[in-house]
Scaffold this motif. Structure first.
Motif, PDB file in Angstrom:
ATOM      1  N   ILE A  39      -5.044  23.290  -2.951  1.00 13.30           N
ATOM      2  CA  ILE A  39      -5.959  22.290  -2.394  1.00 13.30           C
ATOM      3  C   ILE A  39      -5.201  21.000  -2.077  1.00 13.30           C
ATOM      4  O   ILE A  39      -5.423  20.386  -1.028  1.00 13.30           O
ATOM      5  CB  ILE A  39      -7.133  22.024  -3.352  1.00 13.30           C
ATOM      6  CG1 ILE A  39      -8.009  23.276  -3.467  1.00 13.30           C
ATOM      7  CG2 ILE A  39      -7.975  20.838  -2.865  1.00 13.30           C
ATOM      8  CD1 ILE A  39      -9.037  23.215  -4.584  1.00 13.30           C
ATOM      9  N   GLY A  40      -4.288  20.586  -2.961  1.00 15.16           N
ATOM     10  CA  GLY A  40      -3.480  19.392  -2.700  1.00 15.16           C
ATOM     11  C   GLY A  40      -2.661  19.535  -1.429  1.00 15.16           C
ATOM     12  O   GLY A  40      -2.608  18.616  -0.599  1.00 15.16           O
ATOM     13  N   VAL A  41      -2.034  20.682  -1.254  1.00 17.16           N
ATOM     14  CA  VAL A  41      -1.267  20.943  -0.027  1.00 17.16           C
ATOM     15  C   VAL A  41      -2.207  20.950   1.178  1.00 17.16           C
ATOM     16  O   VAL A  41      -1.886  20.395   2.232  1.00 17.16           O
ATOM     17  CB  VAL A  41      -0.487  22.269  -0.128  1.00 17.16           C
ATOM     18  CG1 VAL A  41       0.104  22.662   1.218  1.00 17.16           C
ATOM     19  CG2 VAL A  41       0.613  22.170  -1.174  1.00 17.16           C
ATOM     20  N   LEU A  66       3.428  26.270   3.973  1.00 16.00           N
ATOM     21  CA  LEU A  66       3.456  25.248   2.929  1.00 16.00           C
ATOM     22  C   LEU A  66       2.755  25.734   1.662  1.00 16.00           C
ATOM     23  O   LEU A  66       3.200  25.444   0.550  1.00 16.00           O
ATOM     24  CB  LEU A  66       2.821  23.957   3.435  1.00 16.00           C
ATOM     25  CG  LEU A  66       3.660  23.187   4.449  1.00 16.00           C
ATOM     26  CD1 LEU A  66       2.837  22.082   5.105  1.00 16.00           C
ATOM     27  CD2 LEU A  66       4.903  22.613   3.784  1.00 16.00           C
ATOM     28  N   MET A  67       1.687  26.481   1.810  1.00 17.25           N
ATOM     29  CA  MET A  67       0.999  26.997   0.629  1.00 17.25           C
ATOM     30  C   MET A  67       1.845  28.045  -0.091  1.00 17.25           C
ATOM     31  O   MET A  67       1.873  28.085  -1.324  1.00 17.25           O
ATOM     32  CB  MET A  67      -0.370  27.534   1.012  1.00 17.25           C
ATOM     33  CG  MET A  67      -1.326  26.413   1.353  1.00 17.25           C
ATOM     34  SD  MET A  67      -2.947  26.992   1.811  1.00 17.25           S
ATOM     35  CE  MET A  67      -3.552  25.581   2.712  1.00 17.25           C
ATOM     36  N   LEU A  85       5.126  28.013  -0.024  1.00 21.09           N
ATOM     37  CA  LEU A  85       6.158  27.186  -0.648  1.00 21.09           C
ATOM     38  C   LEU A  85       5.613  26.528  -1.925  1.00 21.09           C
ATOM     39  O   LEU A  85       6.307  26.473  -2.945  1.00 21.09           O
ATOM     40  CB  LEU A  85       6.665  26.134   0.334  1.00 21.09           C
ATOM     41  CG  LEU A  85       7.860  25.306  -0.095  1.00 21.09           C
ATOM     42  CD1 LEU A  85       9.060  26.177  -0.437  1.00 21.09           C
ATOM     43  CD2 LEU A  85       8.223  24.316   1.012  1.00 21.09           C
ATOM     44  N   GLY A  86       4.377  26.058  -1.873  1.00 18.48           N
ATOM     45  CA  GLY A  86       3.743  25.485  -3.058  1.00 18.48           C
ATOM     46  C   GLY A  86       3.613  26.495  -4.178  1.00 18.48           C
ATOM     47  O   GLY A  86       3.828  26.183  -5.354  1.00 18.48           O
ATOM     48  N   TYR A  87       3.268  27.717  -3.822  1.00 21.05           N
ATOM     49  CA  TYR A  87       3.197  28.803  -4.814  1.00 21.05           C
ATOM     50  C   TYR A  87       4.563  29.011  -5.458  1.00 21.05           C
ATOM     51  O   TYR A  87       4.679  29.115  -6.684  1.00 21.05           O
ATOM     52  CB  TYR A  87       2.717  30.084  -4.129  1.00 21.05           C
ATOM     53  CG  TYR A  87       2.738  31.293  -5.026  1.00 21.05           C
ATOM     54  CD1 TYR A  87       1.628  31.628  -5.772  1.00 21.05           C
ATOM     55  CD2 TYR A  87       3.872  32.092  -5.129  1.00 21.05           C
ATOM     56  CE1 TYR A  87       1.636  32.745  -6.610  1.00 21.05           C
ATOM     57  CE2 TYR A  87       3.901  33.188  -5.959  1.00 21.05           C
ATOM     58  CZ  TYR A  87       2.778  33.521  -6.694  1.00 21.05           C
ATOM     59  OH  TYR A  87       2.804  34.607  -7.519  1.00 21.05           O
ATOM     60  N   LEU A  88       5.608  29.056  -4.642  1.00 22.10           N
ATOM     61  CA  LEU A  88       6.958  29.289  -5.156  1.00 22.10           C
ATOM     62  C   LEU A  88       7.424  28.146  -6.052  1.00 22.10           C
ATOM     63  O   LEU A  88       8.047  28.385  -7.092  1.00 22.10           O
ATOM     64  CB  LEU A  88       7.938  29.506  -4.002  1.00 22.10           C
ATOM     65  CG  LEU A  88       7.700  30.761  -3.164  1.00 22.10           C
ATOM     66  CD1 LEU A  88       8.614  30.775  -1.942  1.00 22.10           C
ATOM     67  CD2 LEU A  88       7.875  32.022  -3.998  1.00 22.10           C
ATOM     68  N   VAL A  89       7.114  26.910  -5.675  1.00 22.53           N
ATOM     69  CA  VAL A  89       7.491  25.759  -6.495  1.00 22.53           C
ATOM     70  C   VAL A  89       6.755  25.802  -7.830  1.00 22.53           C
ATOM     71  O   VAL A  89       7.348  25.593  -8.890  1.00 22.53           O
ATOM     72  CB  VAL A  89       7.221  24.430  -5.746  1.00 22.53           C
ATOM     73  CG1 VAL A  89       7.336  23.233  -6.682  1.00 22.53           C
ATOM     74  CG2 VAL A  89       8.163  24.280  -4.565  1.00 22.53           C
ATOM     75  N   THR A  90       5.465  26.096  -7.795  1.00 20.78           N
ATOM     76  CA  THR A  90       4.681  26.187  -9.033  1.00 20.78           C
ATOM     77  C   THR A  90       5.202  27.314  -9.908  1.00 20.78           C
ATOM     78  O   THR A  90       5.331  27.151 -11.123  1.00 20.78           O
ATOM     79  CB  THR A  90       3.182  26.407  -8.708  1.00 20.78           C
ATOM     80  OG1 THR A  90       2.740  25.351  -7.839  1.00 20.78           O
ATOM     81  CG2 THR A  90       2.337  26.395  -9.966  1.00 20.78           C
ATOM     82  N   ASP A  91       5.528  28.436  -9.302  1.00 19.52           N
ATOM     83  CA  ASP A  91       6.084  29.567 -10.044  1.00 19.52           C
ATOM     84  C   ASP A  91       7.414  29.180 -10.685  1.00 19.52           C
ATOM     85  O   ASP A  91       7.694  29.527 -11.828  1.00 19.52           O
ATOM     86  CB  ASP A  91       6.259  30.767  -9.107  1.00 19.52           C
ATOM     87  CG  ASP A  91       6.586  32.054  -9.842  1.00 19.52           C
ATOM     88  OD1 ASP A  91       6.182  32.201 -11.017  1.00 19.52           O
ATOM     89  OD2 ASP A  91       7.231  32.931  -9.242  1.00 19.52           O
ATOM     90  N   TRP A  92       8.231  28.426  -9.963  1.00 16.35           N
ATOM     91  CA  TRP A  92       9.531  27.993 -10.467  1.00 16.35           C
ATOM     92  C   TRP A  92       9.389  27.022 -11.646  1.00 16.35           C
ATOM     93  O   TRP A  92      10.168  27.069 -12.595  1.00 16.35           O
ATOM     94  CB  TRP A  92      10.320  27.358  -9.324  1.00 16.35           C
ATOM     95  CG  TRP A  92      11.610  26.736  -9.722  1.00 16.35           C
ATOM     96  CD1 TRP A  92      12.726  27.384 -10.176  1.00 16.35           C
ATOM     97  CD2 TRP A  92      11.928  25.351  -9.703  1.00 16.35           C
ATOM     98  NE1 TRP A  92      13.723  26.470 -10.437  1.00 16.35           N
ATOM     99  CE2 TRP A  92      13.260  25.221 -10.151  1.00 16.35           C
ATOM    100  CE3 TRP A  92      11.229  24.205  -9.329  1.00 16.35           C
ATOM    101  CZ2 TRP A  92      13.890  23.979 -10.249  1.00 16.35           C
ATOM    102  CZ3 TRP A  92      11.865  22.980  -9.426  1.00 16.35           C
ATOM    103  CH2 TRP A  92      13.172  22.880  -9.879  1.00 16.35           C
TER     104      TRP A  92
END
Length: 145
Positions: free
Chosen positions: A63-65, A26-27, A29-36
């Protein structure tokens, strides 16, 4: 003795490994979403250009994730497999909520939030966005409990 060892040590160990894998996924995935959602390459912004704005945004996302994962683990019932699956599902929902909130905040405010991340100077908008990520992570985590 072996049955007791299996119940007391191996069961929690399997759970810890499974939840760790889901949390890491999930982290990422969160990195990829933020990058996108942001211009340029996030990794380059943070590690090469040492951009504080990008680092704060990504840290708040992680931290949110993490809050969502902790809430999902806390609320999970019915065994490790069911708990791991529900943790992943709630994590994806949380990431979606963070992405939507980012886009809404971007729409409501002047300028482009994503572009503030590429600025060398620390921008106040990144703190607003970071607070939003942390608050959403907390809200989703509490909704699960």
């Amino acid at each position: 003795m072996i049955e007791e060892l299996s119940r007391d040590v191996l069961g929690p160990l399997v759970g810890a490994v499974a939840y760790s894998v889901v949390g890491i996924a999930l982290m990422v995935l969160g990195y990829l979403v933020t990058d996108w959602l942001t211009p340029g390459r996030l990794g380059e912004q943070i590690w090469t250009e040492r951009n504080k704005n990008a680092a704060i945004l990504l840290a708040s996302n992680v931290i949110g994730v993490g809050l969502i994962v902790v809430g999902a683990i806390w609320a999970s019932e019915g065994g490790v497999l069911r708990g791991v699956v529900s943790t992943f599902v709630y994590g994806v929902i949380g990431l979606g909520a963070m992405a939507i909130a980012f886009l809404i905040l971007d729409w409501l405010t002047p300028g482009k939030l994503g572009e503030t991340l590429t600025e060398d100077e620390l921008h106040p908008a990144v703190f607003v966005n970071a607070a939003m990520h942390l608050a959403l992570g907390g809200v989703i985590a509490m909704a699960l409990s």
